[in-house]
Write a protein that holds these residues in place. Structure first.
Motif, PDB file in Angstrom:
ATOM      1  N   LEU B  23       0.826  -1.209   0.000  1.00  9.25           N
ATOM      2  CA  LEU B  23       0.000   0.000   0.000  1.00  9.25           C
ATOM      3  C   LEU B  23       0.864   1.265   0.000  1.00  9.25           C
ATOM      4  O   LEU B  23       0.516   2.254  -0.655  1.00  9.25           O
ATOM      5  N   GLN B  27      -0.050   3.543  -3.132  1.00 13.10           N
ATOM      6  CA  GLN B  27      -0.762   4.793  -2.864  1.00 13.10           C
ATOM      7  C   GLN B  27       0.207   5.932  -2.605  1.00 13.10           C
ATOM      8  O   GLN B  27      -0.153   6.939  -1.975  1.00 13.10           O
ATOM      9  N   LEU B  31      -0.636   9.407  -0.712  1.00 16.47           N
ATOM     10  CA  LEU B  31      -0.098   9.591   0.636  1.00 16.47           C
ATOM     11  C   LEU B  31       0.737  10.867   0.716  1.00 16.47           C
ATOM     12  O   LEU B  31       0.641  11.640   1.678  1.00 16.47           O
ATOM     13  N   GLU B 131      -4.177   1.807  16.218  1.00 16.89           N
ATOM     14  CA  GLU B 131      -5.532   1.550  15.709  1.00 16.89           C
ATOM     15  C   GLU B 131      -5.700   0.097  15.258  1.00 16.89           C
ATOM     16  O   GLU B 131      -6.761  -0.513  15.450  1.00 16.89           O
ATOM     17  N   ALA B 137      -9.479  -3.149  10.722  1.00 15.65           N
ATOM     18  CA  ALA B 137      -9.672  -1.974   9.878  1.00 15.65           C
ATOM     19  C   ALA B 137     -10.655  -0.968  10.455  1.00 15.65           C
ATOM     20  O   ALA B 137     -10.761   0.145   9.963  1.00 15.65           O
ATOM     21  N   PRO B 139     -12.128   1.960  12.212  1.00 13.38           N
ATOM     22  CA  PRO B 139     -11.619   3.141  12.926  1.00 13.38           C
ATOM     23  C   PRO B 139     -12.391   3.270  14.226  1.00 13.38           C
ATOM     24  O   PRO B 139     -13.522   3.721  14.246  1.00 13.38           O
ATOM     25  N   THR B 311      -4.863  -7.048   4.500  1.00  8.18           N
ATOM     26  CA  THR B 311      -5.171  -5.763   3.871  1.00  8.18           C
ATOM     27  C   THR B 311      -5.971  -4.848   4.795  1.00  8.18           C
ATOM     28  O   THR B 311      -5.601  -3.683   4.968  1.00  8.18           O
ATOM     29  N   PRO B 312      -7.061  -5.323   5.410  1.00  6.94           N
ATOM     30  CA  PRO B 312      -7.785  -4.437   6.332  1.00  6.94           C
ATOM     31  C   PRO B 312      -6.901  -3.936   7.475  1.00  6.94           C
ATOM     32  O   PRO B 312      -6.947  -2.743   7.828  1.00  6.94           O
ATOM     33  N   SER B 315      -4.696  -1.211   6.334  1.00  6.12           N
ATOM     34  CA  SER B 315      -5.398   0.071   6.180  1.00  6.12           C
ATOM     35  C   SER B 315      -5.313   0.878   7.471  1.00  6.12           C
ATOM     36  O   SER B 315      -5.049   2.083   7.458  1.00  6.12           O
ATOM     37  N   LEU B 318      -1.744   2.109   7.956  1.00  9.57           N
ATOM     38  CA  LEU B 318      -1.465   3.250   7.073  1.00  9.57           C
ATOM     39  C   LEU B 318      -2.088   4.532   7.601  1.00  9.57           C
ATOM     40  O   LEU B 318      -1.472   5.593   7.545  1.00  9.57           O
ATOM     41  N   GLY B 319      -3.329   4.440   8.096  1.00  9.56           N
ATOM     42  CA  GLY B 319      -3.980   5.619   8.664  1.00  9.56           C
ATOM     43  C   GLY B 319      -3.150   6.209   9.796  1.00  9.56           C
ATOM     44  O   GLY B 319      -2.973   7.428   9.899  1.00  9.56           O
ATOM     45  N   VAL B 322      -0.002   7.931   8.433  1.00 11.29           N
ATOM     46  CA  VAL B 322      -0.293   9.279   7.920  1.00 11.29           C
ATOM     47  C   VAL B 322      -0.390  10.278   9.082  1.00 11.29           C
ATOM     48  O   VAL B 322       0.189  11.366   9.039  1.00 11.29           O
TER      49      VAL B 322
END
Lengths: 434, 434
Positions: B23, B27, B31, B131, B137, B139, B311-312, B315, B318-319, B322
């Motif tokens: 990812l 992305q 990003l 998280e 995944a 939130p 993958t989830p 995610s 990655l959040g 960021v």
């Protein structure tokens, strides 16, 4: 600002505002511990200061001069729960440009002219929070703004209007018609005396614009949203939905994908739609809200809770106040508006949807062939046909596969012109299935 | 750090790590736009660098020296997806003390010794994000940490283990027993070869500790969580639940309220429980997770999505990356741990719950009176009794009103000692209803 406290100005003191004041008071010790400094409410702007608003509020706080309050040097955070475009926009722009943080629940303003507020926030280096503007108490905007920022959101499907969800849930449960269910909603306080903003989808369209802006990093305004109300949904439609294992919800749908030319684009629409009962949104009853988010990596997510009401909305406002206050104390800012993607808005005609069409037809030889021909002519593929009735009157219920909305609309137009079609009983979009 | 990019070190490159790398690569442009600077992956610590991990990863990035990687001057953010207590704790403590931000999915470490990490983060003035540690995944932690900070959370009820939810959903749908459903889950890759951590509730207990800590501003560790696995749930239990309009879920429940002495306290438990089908959690099927939050002002909220999978989970990682990267660029920090409330932990015996008890009894005169006497003796009030069978064997199914768990446990103990009770077929807690 002094770092020993964070001073708040409240604009508006109706249902939500009163609850904000109550919670600020009741949870004062917890809020101080969470923020690291006490909050102090220094003024409340209202139109009629004489009106009774609960005995706990110090009458000395009230003023009719909202702009004066916003401009006061000792105000750090401005909370706006008045609603409407003006004068709220002027007040908030003034506050943001002066570097004051803003917490607002004003969905109409954000959807119509969010750009002005975001620009003012950037200019003043101030925070602009608006969790309460969409889906009341549900923490939804912060996850979209922050948690999913490492992912690519592909679609947001929401039930974001409690009034219409109450009406449709009631129609589903009791078989009542729209009028009867609306009367019940009004009686129970779920619908306002003039329910236009809710039942015609204006409220949901404003929220859809805000959600789409956050999800797709693109400025979307209420004017970009295709909107169709739910006053035309009949008891017969609901019965037909049930037969198909579906229910009907007023949905806001924001979707990212290629347009007819292959360009990455965004489509945003609000309309009633059939969804399968197995879909997580189908079980969202009463006046609850829920937003279903699909993202490339995260997959399917759903956020559920109360979308309206003074106390739930005040919870969202308080959460934003805590965030804004913390940022001020630490001299930081929340991530600002993210609109770098600048995706074009795809017109409704290019949205790929499915239709459920119910036709009253003459029961003659060849009717189905004629009707099917009209669909074929517009390159709309039929998924299922059910025929009921015999004798003189027959009903054809047709569900299509996905096709551009323009083709579907043209198909319906041509069907209407056919002699053998007595009337088109209903046309509903179908969402959330294969 | 230089402000022209944010440099990442990844510890671990299994299922989640590989997806994080993918990812970050795929992305990359988005990003960069969202953060305001590019992310650069400067190293990946693994145990066996030779192992195949997808062709896209530059082999020069791999190292077996995790601690050396963490200590590198050019690392801004450390991402840990190894799991387990040591050596992860040493690595992350080192990173945080040196002022490096940490993003981790390590629920076991956070639940066992989150205090060490939080203290190290405070010492180094660094961000600690996790998280992905709870409910993959979804939130969920950011809303609890931030959005609801102006509210008072009273209860968190969650389905936080996908494996057991898959098993129980399958038992509910097909009538299968636990063993059969577990076999199916293993075959489909939903259960690991050794499913102990999942089916005995250890995984859920770790997540419960993390959720309770955030919800109640109190340090709660895995050792504070009452834990009962779900291997004892039988097909007969599920059938009995169905008769009552319920299903059975493995729930984590974190609750705030007064203990027997009236002191505000926290109880945290993980166990299988019957819940009414009308409860939003009842519809959470398959391997999905969902967390139901009750707060004083916000009311009922639910967060739903995929709780596991590379993958989830990536995610969520990655959040957090960021968020951490943005904070570094703007020289700020996220709100740090909030544990000011220091609420005491209430033992399970003081938790008020309801029991569903199924007894095989001799069908003699006065059996019900004797059984009812035992309940009365422990001050447990009976809500419903159903008697089935006749002849020699009869089954009594009793559902109680809420009572302290200790009283219920003592009641069951005394029932077991009765001559007329042949066996206690099952004891299940009942949640989520009046």
């Amino acid at each position: 600002m002094s770092s020993d406290k964070v001073r708040l100005a409240l604009l508006g003191c109706g249902t939500v505002g009163t609850e904000v004041v109550r919670l600020l008071h009741e949870q004062s010790a917890d809020l101080t511990a969470r923020i690291g400094a006490p909050l102090e409410l220094v003024g409340i702007a209202v139109r009629r200061p004489g009106r009774q608003r609960g005995s706990d509020i110090d009458p000395a706080l009230f003023t009719t001069d909202a702009l004066g309050l916003v401009k006061r040097d000792d105000v750090d955070v401005v909370i706006e729960v008045v609603g409407g475009i003006e004068p709220a926009r002027s007040w908030l722009t003034e506050a943001l440009r002066a570097g004051k943080s803003v917490v607002t629940a004003n969905k109409a303003l954000l959807a119509e002219d969010g750009a002005t507020l975001h620009d003012a926030a950037a200019e003043g280096g101030a925070d602009l929070y608006y969790e309460a503007a969409v889906a009341g108490a549900i923490p939804l905007l912060r996850p979209l703004r922050e948690s999913l920022h490492g992912d690519r959101v592909t679609r947001v499907t929401g039930i974001v209007n409690g009034t219409t969800n109450f009406i449709l849930s009631s129609m589903d449960a009791t078989g009542a018609g729209f009028g009867e269910a609306l009367d019940e909603a009004t009686e129970l306080g779920y619908a306002e005396a003039d329910p236009t903003a809710d039942v015609e989808g204006f409220d949901a369209a404003a929220k859809a614009a805000i959600l789409a802006s956050l999800a797709f990093h693109t400025r979307v305004t209420a004017a970009d949203v295709f909107r169709e109300g739910m006053t035309g949904v009949t008891a017969a439609d609901m019965a037909s939905a049930k037969e198909m294992g579906c229910t009907i919800k007023l949905l806001c749908i924001a979707q990212r994908g290629p347009d007819s030319a292959g360009t990455d684009s965004v489509s945003v629409r609000v309309h009633p739609a059939m969804i399968p009962r197995s879909h997580p949104l189908a079980g969202v009853g009463d006046a609850f809200n829920a937003v279903f988010v699909e993202a490339e990596a995260a997959g399917q997510l759903m956020f559920y809770g109360r979308g309206a009401g003074g106390t739930p909305t005040a919870s969202a406002v308080l959460g934003d106040i805590v965030a804004a206050a913390r940022n001020r104390l630490s001299g930081t800012r929340a991530p600002s508006e993210s609109s770098y993607a600048h995706l074009p808005i795809r017109p409704i005609g290019e949205s790929v949807t499915r239709y459920h069409i119910s036709l009253d037809v003459a029961d003659r030889q060849g009717v189905l062939a004629t009707v099917a021909g009209v669909f074929a002519q517009h390159e709309v593929s039929i998924a299922t046909v059910r025929q009921s009735g015999r004798e003189d009157d027959a009903t054809l219920v047709i569900v299509t596969h996905g096709a551009p909305d323009a083709n579907l609309a043209a198909t319906v137009e041509d069907l209407r012109a056919l002699d053998i079609v007595r009337s088109i009983a209903s046309v509903l979009r179908v969402e959330g299935g294969a």
